[in-house]
Scaffold this active site. Structure first.
Site, PDB file in Angstrom:
ATOM      1  N   GLY A   1      45.720  44.009  55.093  1.00  0.00           N
ATOM      2  CA  GLY A   1      44.726  44.767  54.342  1.00  0.00           C
ATOM      3  C   GLY A   1      43.352  44.129  54.429  1.00  0.00           C
TER       4      GLY A   1
ATOM      5  N   ASP B   1      45.773  45.208  46.911  1.00  0.00           N
ATOM      6  CA  ASP B   1      44.923  46.383  46.720  1.00  0.00           C
ATOM      7  C   ASP B   1      44.574  46.547  45.232  1.00  0.00           C
ATOM      8  OD1 ASP B   1      44.328  49.115  48.494  1.00  0.00           O
ATOM      9  OD2 ASP B   1      44.351  49.419  46.327  1.00  0.00           O
TER      10      ASP B   1
ATOM     11  N   GLY C   1      49.823  42.065  51.793  1.00  0.00           N
ATOM     12  CA  GLY C   1      49.810  41.082  50.707  1.00  0.00           C
ATOM     13  C   GLY C   1      49.836  41.705  49.316  1.00  0.00           C
TER      14      GLY C   1
ATOM     15  N   TYR D   1      37.237  46.028  47.728  1.00  0.00           N
ATOM     16  CA  TYR D   1      37.328  46.039  46.267  1.00  0.00           C
ATOM     17  C   TYR D   1      37.515  47.496  45.853  1.00  0.00           C
ATOM     18  CZ  TYR D   1      35.477  41.251  46.424  1.00  0.00           C
ATOM     19  OH  TYR D   1      35.291  39.915  46.674  1.00  0.00           O
TER      20      TYR D   1
END
Ligand code: FDA
Length: 542
Positions: free
Chosen positions: A193, A125, A122, A484
């Site tokens: 991810g 990141d 997607g 994150y």
């Protein structure tokens, strides 16, 4: 292709640019020409390698895009969510596979051509590691691999790694209004991810992380083998559910356990500024939100507000709730445990679970769930994120200092997510995600900006804030959430990293699970082909 480039070069010569050039410029043109010839032959050799590793029946057109392809830019930009990286180094090739064979061939040929691979699902990141690299590289973009097969009778779904959370939620809701999946709130996030890095959302206090609800997976390993849970073994299956897929291979699809949601859920949002007593409310929230019933999720979103242009900006805190049940049940619980919030029937809205997905994604609940299928929502901003975990409530003075810093940056947002519930029951070694029973809440810090020149100032503020928070958050290690991603925590050396060096960031994300991840990586990818700035290191015994 060489012919095409040569013709372009000849055109330039005809137009006189080169004729007038200095000898130095002539040399660089020669170098440019040699480079283009070399690159073109490399391109051809990569393409040939790729085709030669496919069964004859498999399609090869529209799979590899070189930097000269007309669609290269639009594909590359299509899921860059953080504009901070939109002008960073570009991949040599973009590979957009349709099936496992294409991924196998890409891995084999990348090794032969000494090229790194970055995998993108997607593109969310935080540090852009799925589409940028300082060494020559290829991006495998999985946007074609996004079918979702939902089996309501047996309560599972197979989902392609390139699907978004929105596509997954939409497909489940198309078949049942009493099933859902516990993952994040942003519908454009990719399941590749997200799930491989943990994945939490509004129902994780009831059901745990997305990674806790994976039953099986298909992955292509460093040798091009297609593995499932059985053939990869329990260690590797453990590692890819929270340890990040990118260190171990290319996740092709997940088999997910669907969870049961009630036909009616309830939401409310209560916003209070500092002047309206937000500090006291956050103080109380810290001590109770993690103890709420599993069905109740109330997170606190801290932002700057300027209620009136004549007044100085202030901080407001929004308490956003999702409750897995009716208003009546919610009120009896929240009015008892958190009366200071002043929630009444008028603040509450009942809806279906899929409408709550729309609500938390910022859509109107009257909108069709079709909007969740839109995966091309472009970001127009740069951002920097960081994370922390809190074990003991931050005292009033600490919160006051925090709010003072927040007010300095009007685009800053802090999200405080309560733990407890199911998260407390799952063992901290069950998956690589370690932060379970001892943690009251997690913090996400975020700042965004439009103009590239502001990057230094904004990131500088974020680092100061992070420093300020040090005495109030977890220590040894200072915990962080892998999804994150934050390269300030440390980065691997290229091409190999020592265990000690990578422990800097690895222990923060994975705590005691880091060592097991290193052991799994050493067996699964001993030559560290799947290297990136924060990939799990390989143990070296020399
Ligand atoms: P992307 O494609 O950029 O991949 C991220 C990492 O995973 C990269 O290292 C990549 O190589 C690797 N990877 C991707 N696909 C892979 C595959 N198939 N096989 C192997 N490796 C693969 N998180 C959360 O828990 N809850 C939330 O609510 C949100 N909300 C949210 C909103 C927004 C706007 C952003 C930008 C991010 C979030 N996140 C989040 C964080 C999100 O979970 C995290 O960034 C994920 O890694 C994103 O996964 P993508 O596939 O979209 O990213």
């Amino acid at each position: 292709m060489v012919g095409k480039i040569t013709r372009a070069y000849e055109r330039e010569v005809k137009e006189g640019d080169v004729k007038m050039a200095s000898p130095k410029f002539g040399m660089s043109i020669l170098f440019f020409f040699l480079c283009i010839s070399f690159c073109s032959s490399t391109d051809q050799s990569f393409q040939q390698c790729f085709s030669s590793h496919l069964p004859p029946s498999n399609i090869t057109y529209d799979v590899i895009f070189t930097q000269n392809s007309s669609q290269y830019s639009s594909i590359l930009q299509s899921s860059i969510r953080n504009l901070r990286f939109s002008n960073a180094s570009k991949p040599r090739y973009l590979v957009t596979p349709y099936n496992e064979d294409h991924i196998q061939a890409t891995i084999i040929c990348s090794k032969e051509h000494h090229m790194h691979v970055r995998v993108r699902s997607g593109g969310h990141d935080y540090e852009g590691l799925s589409y940028i690299s300082d060494v020559p590289f290829i991006v495998i973009d999985l946007f074609h691999i996004r079918s979702v097969m939902v089996d309501i009778k047996n309560e599972y779904a197979w989902v392609g790694a390139g699907a978004t959370l929105g596509e997954l939620y939409y497909s489940i809701s198309a078949k049942s209004n009493v099933h859902g999946f516990p993952a994040g709130s942003c519908p454009t996030v990719g399941v590749g991810g997200h799930i491989s890095g943990g994945g939490f959302g509004t129902i994780f206090r009831k059901y745990g992380l997305a990674a806790d609800n994976v039953i099986d997976a298909k992955m292509i390993d460093v040798n091009g083998n297609v593995l499932d849970r059985k053939s990869m073994g329990e260690d590797l299956f453990w590692a890819i559910r929270g340890g990040g897929g990118a260190s171990f291979g290319v996740i092709f699809s997940w088999k997910l356990k669907l969870v049961r949601v009630p036909p009616t859920v309830t939401v409310f949002k209560t916003v209070k500024s500092l002047e309206q007593g937000a500090t006291k409310l956050v103080q109380k929230w810290q001590n109770i939100a993690y103890k709420f019933h599993h069905d109740l999720f109330v997170h606190a979103v801290i932002q700057v507000t300027n209620p009136n242009s004549n007044q100085n900006p202030t901080v407001q805190v929004s308490f956003d709730c999702l409750f897995l049940g009716t208003t009546e049940r919610l009120l009896s619980s929240i009015q008892r445990s958190f009366p200071e919030l002043g929630v009444t029937q008028e603040n509450c809205t009942e809806m279906s679970w899929i409408q709550s997905v729309l609500y938390f994604a910022g859509y109107s609940i009257a909108e069709s769930a079709d909007v969740l299928l839109n995966r091309t929502t472009q970001s127009t901003q740069s951002f920097k994120g960081k994370s922390d975990y809190v074990k003991e409530a931050i005292p009033k003075t600490g919160l006051e200092g925090l709010f003072k810093m927040v007010v300095e940056e009007e685009t800053s947002v802090l999200i405080l997510t309560p733990y407890g519930g199911r998260m407390k029951q799952i063992k901290s070694s069950a998956t690589p995600f370690p932060y379970r029973s001892e943690y009251l809440y997690g913090i996400q810090y975020m700042i965004s900006w439009d103009v590239a020149e502001e990057t230094g100032k904004r990131i500088g503020w974020m680092r100061r804030l992070y420093k300020y928070m040090e005495p109030y958050v977890s220590t040894a290690p200072r915990a962080a959430y892998f999804n994150y991603r934050d390269l300030d925590l440390g980065r691997n050396s290229y091409p190999n990293t020592s265990y000690v060096e990578s422990s800097e960031w690895g222990l923060k994300y994975f705590n005691h699970n880091f060592n097991r991840l290193v052991r799994v990586k050493t067996l699964a990818d001993p030559h560290n082909f799947f290297w990136n700035e924060q990939s799990i290191p390989v143990l070296r015994f020399e």
